[in-house]
Design a protein around this motif. Structure first.
Motif, PDB file in Angstrom:
ATOM      1  N   THR A 188      62.570   1.903 -19.831  1.00  0.00           N
ATOM      2  CA  THR A 188      63.462   3.035 -20.032  1.00  0.00           C
ATOM      3  C   THR A 188      64.831   2.550 -20.505  1.00  0.00           C
ATOM      4  N   TYR A 189      65.351   3.211 -21.547  1.00  0.00           N
ATOM      5  CA  TYR A 189      66.604   2.785 -22.164  1.00  0.00           C
ATOM      6  C   TYR A 189      67.466   3.989 -22.529  1.00  0.00           C
ATOM      7  N   THR A 190      68.773   3.742 -22.564  1.00  0.00           N
ATOM      8  CA  THR A 190      69.673   4.693 -23.210  1.00  0.00           C
ATOM      9  C   THR A 190      69.604   4.386 -24.703  1.00  0.00           C
ATOM     10  N   ASP A 191      70.119   5.276 -25.538  1.00  0.00           N
ATOM     11  CA  ASP A 191      70.094   5.009 -26.971  1.00  0.00           C
ATOM     12  C   ASP A 191      70.909   3.771 -27.326  1.00  0.00           C
ATOM     13  N   SER A 192      72.058   3.550 -26.681  1.00  0.00           N
ATOM     14  CA  SER A 192      72.860   2.375 -26.997  1.00  0.00           C
ATOM     15  C   SER A 192      72.167   1.084 -26.553  1.00  0.00           C
ATOM     16  N   GLU A 193      71.472   1.102 -25.421  1.00  0.00           N
ATOM     17  CA  GLU A 193      70.701  -0.072 -24.990  1.00  0.00           C
ATOM     18  C   GLU A 193      69.592  -0.374 -25.998  1.00  0.00           C
ATOM     19  N   TRP A 194      68.899   0.664 -26.411  1.00  0.00           N
ATOM     20  CA  TRP A 194      67.795   0.514 -27.354  1.00  0.00           C
ATOM     21  C   TRP A 194      68.273  -0.074 -28.678  1.00  0.00           C
ATOM     22  N   HIS A 195      69.358   0.488 -29.217  1.00  0.00           N
ATOM     23  CA  HIS A 195      69.876   0.002 -30.494  1.00  0.00           C
ATOM     24  C   HIS A 195      70.446  -1.404 -30.360  1.00  0.00           C
ATOM     25  N   GLY A 196      71.023  -1.719 -29.202  1.00  0.00           N
ATOM     26  CA  GLY A 196      71.528  -3.066 -28.969  1.00  0.00           C
ATOM     27  C   GLY A 196      70.421  -4.101 -28.918  1.00  0.00           C
ATOM     28  N   LEU A 197      69.289  -3.709 -28.376  1.00  0.00           N
ATOM     29  CA  LEU A 197      68.152  -4.630 -28.283  1.00  0.00           C
ATOM     30  C   LEU A 197      67.351  -4.708 -29.576  1.00  0.00           C
ATOM     31  N   TYR A 198      67.122  -3.568 -30.196  1.00  0.00           N
ATOM     32  CA  TYR A 198      66.174  -3.509 -31.298  1.00  0.00           C
ATOM     33  C   TYR A 198      66.757  -2.995 -32.605  1.00  0.00           C
ATOM     34  N   GLY A 199      67.984  -2.520 -32.589  1.00  0.00           N
ATOM     35  CA  GLY A 199      68.556  -1.966 -33.807  1.00  0.00           C
ATOM     36  C   GLY A 199      67.983  -0.601 -34.098  1.00  0.00           C
ATOM     37  N   GLU A 200      68.221  -0.145 -35.274  1.00  0.00           N
ATOM     38  CA  GLU A 200      67.732   1.170 -35.689  1.00  0.00           C
ATOM     39  C   GLU A 200      66.218   1.142 -35.884  1.00  0.00           C
ATOM     40  N   THR A 201      65.601   2.258 -35.661  1.00  0.00           N
ATOM     41  CA  THR A 201      64.187   2.389 -35.990  1.00  0.00           C
ATOM     42  C   THR A 201      64.083   2.409 -37.500  1.00  0.00           C
ATOM     43  N   PRO A 202      63.282   1.535 -38.085  1.00  0.00           N
ATOM     44  CA  PRO A 202      63.239   1.466 -39.545  1.00  0.00           C
ATOM     45  C   PRO A 202      62.674   2.739 -40.166  1.00  0.00           C
ATOM     46  N   ASP A 203      63.196   3.063 -41.336  1.00  0.00           N
ATOM     47  CA  ASP A 203      62.669   4.194 -42.081  1.00  0.00           C
ATOM     48  C   ASP A 203      61.309   3.834 -42.644  1.00  0.00           C
ATOM     49  N   SER A 204      60.479   4.831 -42.816  1.00  0.00           N
ATOM     50  CA  SER A 204      59.190   4.622 -43.470  1.00  0.00           C
ATOM     51  C   SER A 204      59.444   4.376 -44.954  1.00  0.00           C
ATOM     52  N   PRO A 205      58.556   3.643 -45.614  1.00  0.00           N
ATOM     53  CA  PRO A 205      58.747   3.424 -47.045  1.00  0.00           C
ATOM     54  C   PRO A 205      58.618   4.728 -47.816  1.00  0.00           C
ATOM     55  N   ARG A 206      59.287   4.779 -48.966  1.00  0.00           N
ATOM     56  CA  ARG A 206      59.202   5.962 -49.801  1.00  0.00           C
ATOM     57  C   ARG A 206      57.765   6.181 -50.260  1.00  0.00           C
ATOM     58  N   CYS A 207      57.377   7.412 -50.292  1.00  0.00           N
ATOM     59  CA  CYS A 207      56.051   7.767 -50.779  1.00  0.00           C
ATOM     60  C   CYS A 207      56.094   7.824 -52.297  1.00  0.00           C
ATOM     61  N   LEU A 208      55.116   7.234 -52.913  1.00  0.00           N
ATOM     62  CA  LEU A 208      55.041   7.273 -54.364  1.00  0.00           C
ATOM     63  C   LEU A 208      54.296   8.505 -54.844  1.00  0.00           C
ATOM     64  N   GLY A 209      53.929   9.362 -53.925  1.00  0.00           N
ATOM     65  CA  GLY A 209      53.289  10.617 -54.289  1.00  0.00           C
ATOM     66  C   GLY A 209      51.930  10.451 -54.951  1.00  0.00           C
ATOM     67  N   GLY A 210      51.286   9.355 -54.668  1.00  0.00           N
ATOM     68  CA  GLY A 210      49.962   9.123 -55.232  1.00  0.00           C
ATOM     69  C   GLY A 210      49.996   8.690 -56.683  1.00  0.00           C
ATOM     70  N   GLU A 211      51.186   8.522 -57.225  1.00  0.00           N
ATOM     71  CA  GLU A 211      51.296   8.097 -58.626  1.00  0.00           C
ATOM     72  C   GLU A 211      51.019   6.607 -58.735  1.00  0.00           C
ATOM     73  N   ARG A 212      50.452   6.243 -59.807  1.00  0.00           N
ATOM     74  CA  ARG A 212      50.195   4.839 -60.068  1.00  0.00           C
ATOM     75  C   ARG A 212      51.455   4.214 -60.638  1.00  0.00           C
ATOM     76  N   GLN A 213      51.737   3.041 -60.162  1.00  0.00           N
ATOM     77  CA  GLN A 213      52.887   2.324 -60.700  1.00  0.00           C
ATOM     78  C   GLN A 213      52.467   1.635 -62.003  1.00  0.00           C
ATOM     79  N   ALA A 214      53.357   1.651 -62.962  1.00  0.00           N
ATOM     80  CA  ALA A 214      53.085   0.977 -64.236  1.00  0.00           C
ATOM     81  C   ALA A 214      53.046  -0.521 -64.022  1.00  0.00           C
ATOM     82  N   SER A 215      52.120  -1.194 -64.697  1.00  0.00           N
ATOM     83  CA  SER A 215      52.033  -2.638 -64.571  1.00  0.00           C
ATOM     84  C   SER A 215      52.918  -3.323 -65.573  1.00  0.00           C
TER      85      SER A 215
END
Length: 106
Positions: A79-106
């Motif tokens: 159990t943690y406060t938000d400041s304890e959590w961020h001090g130990l682990y930092g921010e929760t990482p953002d999920s990667p951007r969705c490419l919307g199912g599009e194919r990336q050009a090679s």
């Protein structure tokens, strides 16, 4: 309803967590397959500000008293406060951007 879902619902409702993980660790113990008896909870809540660790755990145990009395054999609490959590682990990482199912050009 599964015990894990009940735990998640009750803790979410009572603690309004910034972060909540409920992990069923029953498979690591000598229990039948599919059991829901051993859990680990990681709970980050502003309600823990100014509270000692023992009081945080007592608060969680009180919310889950029915499950502890009838279903849960072991409950590991982190159990943690938000400041304890961020001090130990930092921010929760953002999920990667969705490419919307599009194919990336090679």
């Amino acid at each position: 309803m599964h015990i894990q879902s009940v735990i998640e619902d009750k803790l979410s409702e009572h603690f309004s967590p910034e972060h909540l993980e409920v992990l069923n660790e029953s498979h690591q113990h000598n229990v039948a397959a599919g059991s829901e008896t051993h859990f680990k909870v990681v709970l980050v809540s502003p309600k823990f500000h100014g509270e000692r660790l023992i009081n945080r755990h007592r608060a969680v145990n009180k919310v889950l008293r029915e499950e502890l009395a009838n279903h849960i054999h072991a409950l590991a609490l982190h159990t943690y406060t938000d400041s304890e959590w961020h001090g130990l682990y930092g921010e929760t990482p953002d999920s990667p951007r969705c490419l919307g199912g599009e194919r990336q050009a090679s």
